[in-house]
Design a protein around this motif. Structure first.
Motif, PDB file in Angstrom:
ATOM      1  N   ALA A 238       0.818  -1.217   0.000  1.00 18.06           N
ATOM      2  CA  ALA A 238       0.000   0.000   0.000  1.00 18.06           C
ATOM      3  C   ALA A 238       0.851   1.265   0.000  1.00 18.06           C
ATOM      4  O   ALA A 238       0.479   2.283  -0.590  1.00 18.06           O
ATOM      5  CB  ALA A 238      -0.937  -0.011   1.201  1.00 18.06           C
ATOM      6  N   GLU A 239       2.006   1.202   0.686  1.00 22.10           N
ATOM      7  CA  GLU A 239       2.876   2.382   0.799  1.00 22.10           C
ATOM      8  C   GLU A 239       4.317   1.969   0.467  1.00 22.10           C
ATOM      9  O   GLU A 239       5.165   1.851   1.359  1.00 22.10           O
ATOM     10  CB  GLU A 239       2.805   2.957   2.218  1.00 22.10           C
ATOM     11  N   PRO A 240       4.609   1.746  -0.826  1.00 20.65           N
ATOM     12  CA  PRO A 240       5.930   1.222  -1.206  1.00 20.65           C
ATOM     13  C   PRO A 240       7.089   2.147  -0.881  1.00 20.65           C
ATOM     14  O   PRO A 240       8.227   1.703  -0.787  1.00 20.65           O
ATOM     15  CB  PRO A 240       5.801   0.999  -2.717  1.00 20.65           C
ATOM     16  N   GLN A 241       6.775   3.433  -0.663  1.00 19.83           N
ATOM     17  CA  GLN A 241       7.853   4.364  -0.304  1.00 19.83           C
ATOM     18  C   GLN A 241       8.468   4.009   1.054  1.00 19.83           C
ATOM     19  O   GLN A 241       9.592   4.445   1.369  1.00 19.83           O
ATOM     20  CB  GLN A 241       7.361   5.815  -0.308  1.00 19.83           C
ATOM     21  N   ARG A 242       7.769   3.221   1.855  1.00 16.90           N
ATOM     22  CA  ARG A 242       8.332   2.764   3.139  1.00 16.90           C
ATOM     23  C   ARG A 242       9.613   1.955   2.901  1.00 16.90           C
ATOM     24  O   ARG A 242      10.569   2.055   3.671  1.00 16.90           O
ATOM     25  CB  ARG A 242       7.319   1.910   3.905  1.00 16.90           C
ATOM     26  N   LEU A 243       9.618   1.131   1.862  1.00 21.58           N
ATOM     27  CA  LEU A 243      10.816   0.351   1.571  1.00 21.58           C
ATOM     28  C   LEU A 243      11.939   1.258   1.086  1.00 21.58           C
ATOM     29  O   LEU A 243      13.112   1.036   1.411  1.00 21.58           O
ATOM     30  CB  LEU A 243      10.528  -0.732   0.521  1.00 21.58           C
ATOM     31  N   TYR A 244      11.590   2.293   0.346  1.00 21.61           N
ATOM     32  CA  TYR A 244      12.590   3.264  -0.109  1.00 21.61           C
ATOM     33  C   TYR A 244      13.280   3.917   1.095  1.00 21.61           C
ATOM     34  O   TYR A 244      14.503   4.064   1.121  1.00 21.61           O
ATOM     35  CB  TYR A 244      11.934   4.326  -0.986  1.00 21.61           C
ATOM     36  N   LYS A 245      12.496   4.283   2.099  1.00 17.99           N
ATOM     37  CA  LYS A 245      13.071   4.923   3.295  1.00 17.99           C
ATOM     38  C   LYS A 245      14.002   3.958   4.038  1.00 17.99           C
ATOM     39  O   LYS A 245      15.050   4.362   4.555  1.00 17.99           O
ATOM     40  CB  LYS A 245      11.952   5.414   4.217  1.00 17.99           C
ATOM     41  N   LEU A 246      13.626   2.686   4.078  1.00 23.46           N
ATOM     42  CA  LEU A 246      14.497   1.687   4.699  1.00 23.46           C
ATOM     43  C   LEU A 246      15.792   1.541   3.903  1.00 23.46           C
ATOM     44  O   LEU A 246      16.882   1.446   4.468  1.00 23.46           O
ATOM     45  CB  LEU A 246      13.775   0.337   4.789  1.00 23.46           C
ATOM     46  N   ALA A 247      15.665   1.526   2.581  1.00 27.64           N
ATOM     47  CA  ALA A 247      16.843   1.400   1.721  1.00 27.64           C
ATOM     48  C   ALA A 247      17.783   2.584   1.900  1.00 27.64           C
ATOM     49  O   ALA A 247      19.006   2.433   1.859  1.00 27.64           O
ATOM     50  CB  ALA A 247      16.413   1.271   0.260  1.00 27.64           C
ATOM     51  N   GLU A 248      17.205   3.770   2.111  1.00 28.46           N
ATOM     52  CA  GLU A 248      18.026   4.957   2.366  1.00 28.46           C
ATOM     53  C   GLU A 248      18.874   4.782   3.623  1.00 28.46           C
ATOM     54  O   GLU A 248      19.956   5.351   3.737  1.00 28.46           O
ATOM     55  CB  GLU A 248      17.131   6.196   2.512  1.00 28.46           C
ATOM     56  N   ASP A 249      18.368   3.996   4.573  1.00 27.44           N
ATOM     57  CA  ASP A 249      19.099   3.737   5.821  1.00 27.44           C
ATOM     58  C   ASP A 249      20.064   2.557   5.689  1.00 27.44           C
ATOM     59  O   ASP A 249      20.627   2.101   6.687  1.00 27.44           O
ATOM     60  CB  ASP A 249      18.107   3.464   6.954  1.00 27.44           C
ATOM     61  N   GLY A 250      20.198   2.024   4.482  1.00 26.50           N
ATOM     62  CA  GLY A 250      21.162   0.956   4.250  1.00 26.50           C
ATOM     63  C   GLY A 250      20.606  -0.447   4.358  1.00 26.50           C
ATOM     64  O   GLY A 250      21.356  -1.427   4.270  1.00 26.50           O
ATOM     65  N   VAL A 251      19.285  -0.554   4.552  1.00 29.06           N
ATOM     66  CA  VAL A 251      18.661  -1.874   4.656  1.00 29.06           C
ATOM     67  C   VAL A 251      18.570  -2.507   3.263  1.00 29.06           C
ATOM     68  O   VAL A 251      18.282  -1.822   2.275  1.00 29.06           O
ATOM     69  CB  VAL A 251      17.257  -1.753   5.289  1.00 29.06           C
ATOM     70  N   LEU A 252      18.824  -3.803   3.186  1.00 26.44           N
ATOM     71  CA  LEU A 252      18.695  -4.553   1.936  1.00 26.44           C
ATOM     72  C   LEU A 252      17.390  -5.341   1.953  1.00 26.44           C
ATOM     73  O   LEU A 252      16.714  -5.412   2.981  1.00 26.44           O
ATOM     74  CB  LEU A 252      19.888  -5.496   1.767  1.00 26.44           C
ATOM     75  N   ALA A 253      17.036  -5.934   0.811  1.00 25.65           N
ATOM     76  CA  ALA A 253      15.787  -6.695   0.756  1.00 25.65           C
ATOM     77  C   ALA A 253      15.882  -7.816  -0.276  1.00 25.65           C
ATOM     78  O   ALA A 253      16.649  -7.744  -1.233  1.00 25.65           O
ATOM     79  CB  ALA A 253      14.619  -5.770   0.443  1.00 25.65           C
ATOM     80  N   GLN A 254      15.079  -8.847  -0.038  1.00 22.90           N
ATOM     81  CA  GLN A 254      15.047 -10.050  -0.873  1.00 22.90           C
ATOM     82  C   GLN A 254      13.658 -10.215  -1.483  1.00 22.90           C
ATOM     83  O   GLN A 254      12.656 -10.199  -0.772  1.00 22.90           O
ATOM     84  CB  GLN A 254      15.400 -11.270  -0.013  1.00 22.90           C
TER      85      GLN A 254
END
Length: 257
Positions: A149-165
């Protein structure tokens, strides 16, 4: 395209340890399917610290050793490594010594969010993990209702250096069009760095790694090599090549082409 010797960093292949496989026989069949799908290395990631399962580091390591013996005895050319799919909860840092990383040095940790939400304390937990030198790799964000619903949440995490699978079956459409659309968007925006199977013996929860790499290739011919290299680097505890990230499009209930 066919890719051999793939690395799968998220797989519920160990027998009778979580909801992944009910028996050794079922696990061996999963292993054969993995090899047929071009996979040569698997990080076994049973659920840990969710509402249903506790799979302590020592128990997982012992289960992996025992299963590798069975794989070798059955001439299945697959190498298994011990890991966990760690469920986000408030007790994470109290139990950090019981956590298995994606790599042996625990530079990377496969972290699962609740399926329907993103807890308010996630940012604080990410900070605490980073203080221990641990980078979270968020499992299947494309299947989290809040992130869809709010994909920008993942963008904010990525900005903090978080990775994703991203999950292979998400990319090929097994979980439906919305999840597939979200998965592709995250790939395009550089918000997911690795594809993995999250395979179970459950229906529609197979590997689909070769098909997923074909989807990646259709999107951009550079993606397959990049994602395959990232998987190897994460397993080895090496740095992965940084890529420019973009803000994903906001999801809508109805999409117009």
């Amino acid at each position: 395209m066919k890719i051999n010797n793939l690395v799968d960093l998220h797989c519920h292949i160990l027998p009778a340890i979580d909801d992944g496989s009910p028996s050794l026989e079922a696990s061996l069949e999963l292993a054969r399917q993995a090899v047929a799908d071009g996979i040569h290395y698997i990080l076994a990631t049973p659920h840990h610290m969710d509402r249903h399962y506790l799979n302590h580091a020592g128990d997982v390591s012992a289960a992996v050793k025992a299963f590798q013996v069975e794989l070798d005895a059955n001439d299945i050319p697959l190498t298994i490594f011990p890991g966990q799919e760690v469920h986000l909860n408030g007790q994470l840092m109290e139990n950090v010594d019981d956590l298995l990383g994606i790599d042996a040095s625990r530079h990377y940790l496969l972290l699962e969010l609740p399926h329907e939400m993103v807890p308010s304390y996630l940012d604080e937990m990410i900070f605490q993990l980073s203080c221990k030198g641990i980078t979270p790799v968020i499992a299947h964000p494309e299947r989290n209702a809040k992130i869809i619903a709010e994909p920008q949440r993942l963008y904010k995490l990525a900005e903090d250096g978080v990775l994703a699978q991203v999950t292979a079956t998400s990319l090929v459409g097994t979980f439906g069009e919305q999840v597939q659309r979200t998965a592709k968007e995250f790939v395009k925006c550089g918000l997911v760095q690795v594809v993995a199977s999250d395979a179970h013996t459950l229906r529609n929860r197979g590997f689909a790694m070769t098909k997923a790499y074909e989807v990646l290739n259709e999107m951009n011919s550079k993606y397959p090599e990049r994602f395959a290299t990232n998987a190897r680097n994460l397993l080895n505890g090496d740095k992965i090549k940084a890529r420019r990230i973009e803000v994903p499009r906001k999801q809508r209930k109805h999409w117009l082409s």
